[in-house]
Enzyme design. Structure first.
Site, short mmCIF file in Angstrom:
data_model
loop_
_atom_site.label_atom_id
_atom_site.label_comp_id
_atom_site.label_asym_id
_atom_site.label_seq_id
_atom_site.Cartn_x
_atom_site.Cartn_y
_atom_site.Cartn_z
N GLY A 46 26.12 34.15 18.96
CA GLY A 46 25.44 35.82 18.70
C GLY A 46 26.24 37.22 19.48
O GLY A 46 25.88 37.95 18.66
N TYR A 47 26.69 36.43 20.48
CA TYR A 47 26.92 37.85 21.46
C TYR A 47 27.72 38.19 20.88
O TYR A 47 28.43 39.50 20.53
CB TYR A 47 27.70 37.00 22.20
CG TYR A 47 27.69 38.24 23.77
CD1 TYR A 47 26.95 38.72 24.70
CD2 TYR A 47 29.29 39.08 24.11
CE1 TYR A 47 27.44 40.24 25.19
CE2 TYR A 47 29.27 39.36 24.75
CZ TYR A 47 28.63 40.16 25.58
OH TYR A 47 29.43 40.78 26.48
N ASN A 48 28.71 37.25 20.43
CA ASN A 48 31.08 37.70 19.57
C ASN A 48 29.91 38.43 18.29
O ASN A 48 30.85 39.44 18.75
CB ASN A 48 31.56 36.78 19.58
CG ASN A 48 31.27 35.33 20.61
OD1 ASN A 48 31.46 36.32 22.03
ND2 ASN A 48 32.23 34.63 20.38
#
Length: 181
Positions: free
Chosen positions: A83-85
Site C-alpha cells: 500500500g505504501y509503495n
C-alpha cells in the site's frame, strides 16, 4: 481536465488570506507508518490530489510551483509494504500528470524522494543497529542526508525562477541509493 475547477469554489485558502499569492506549494502528505497494506494507497494520493486541485487557481495566477514528496520504498518496492509503495508511486504519477496538464499555465510540478536522517530514523537505527549497517551499506555515500541542508536547498531552488523550466521530474536525494539510468 479535472484540475481546472477548484474543489470548493470561492473558499479562500487560509495561507493565501494571510500571506498573499500562492507561488510555491510543498505537499508532504503521508501515510501512517503503521499502515503498509493496501488500505492506505488511495486516501494519501487523493488527499494530495484534492489539496493541489484546491490550490490550482492560485498557482495559475502566480505561475507557481508544486513540490511533492515520494519515497524510496515506491522506487524499490519494499517487501510487505504494498500500500505504501503503491501510494508513493501514485504520487509520482500525480506529479507527472499535473506537470503535463498545468504546464500550459506555466506551473511546474516535481517530486523529491528523500533519504534523510530524521529523529525517527535515528531512533529506529539505534534500536536496530544491524538494519542501520545494512541500510548504510546500500548508500554509495555511506550516510543519510541532512534534511535542512540537502532537502531545504533543493526546495529553495525548485521554488526559484532559475528552476522554472524543470517540471514533471523526480529528484532522488539519497546519496545514490536509488541509482537509475
Amino acid at each position: 481536465s479535472i484540475w481546472k475547477t477548484p474543489s470548493r469554489p470561492g473558499r479562500p485558502i487560509p495561507a493565501r488570506a494571510k500571506y498573499g499569492s500562492t507561488c510555491c506549494l510543498i505537499v508532504a502528505i503521508s501515510l501512517s507508518p503503521v499502515s503498509f497494506n493496501t488500505s492506505g494507497a488511495r486516501p494519501s494520493t487523493m488527499r494530495k490530489f484534492r489539496y493541489m486541485k484546491a490550490c490550482f487557481p492560485y498557482l495559475k495566477e502566480s505561475q507557481g510551483t508544486v513540490v511533492n514528496f515520494g519515497s524510496q520504498a515506491g522506487l524499490i518496492g519494499n517487501w510487505g509494504m504494498v500500500g505504501y509503495n503503491a501510494a508513493k508511486e501514485a504520487n509520482r504519477a500525480l506529479t507527472r500528470t499535473a506537470a503535463r496538464e498545468w504546464g500550459p499555465y506555466n506551473i511546474t510540478v516535481n517530486t523529491i524522494i528523500p533519504g534523510m536522517l530524521t529523529e525517527r530514523s535515528q531512533e529506529f537505527f539505534e534500536a536496530n543497529p544491524e538494519h542501520a549497517a545494512n541500510s548504510l551499506a546500500n548508500i554509495p555515500m555511506g550516510r543519510l542526508g541532512n534534511p535542512e541542508l540537502e532537502i531545504g536547498s533543493l526546495l529553495v531552488y525548485l521554488c526559484s525562477p532559475g528552476a522554472h523550466y524543470i517540471t514533471g521530474d523526480t529528484f532522488n536525494v539519497d546519496g545514490g541509493r536509488c541509482l537509475r539510468p
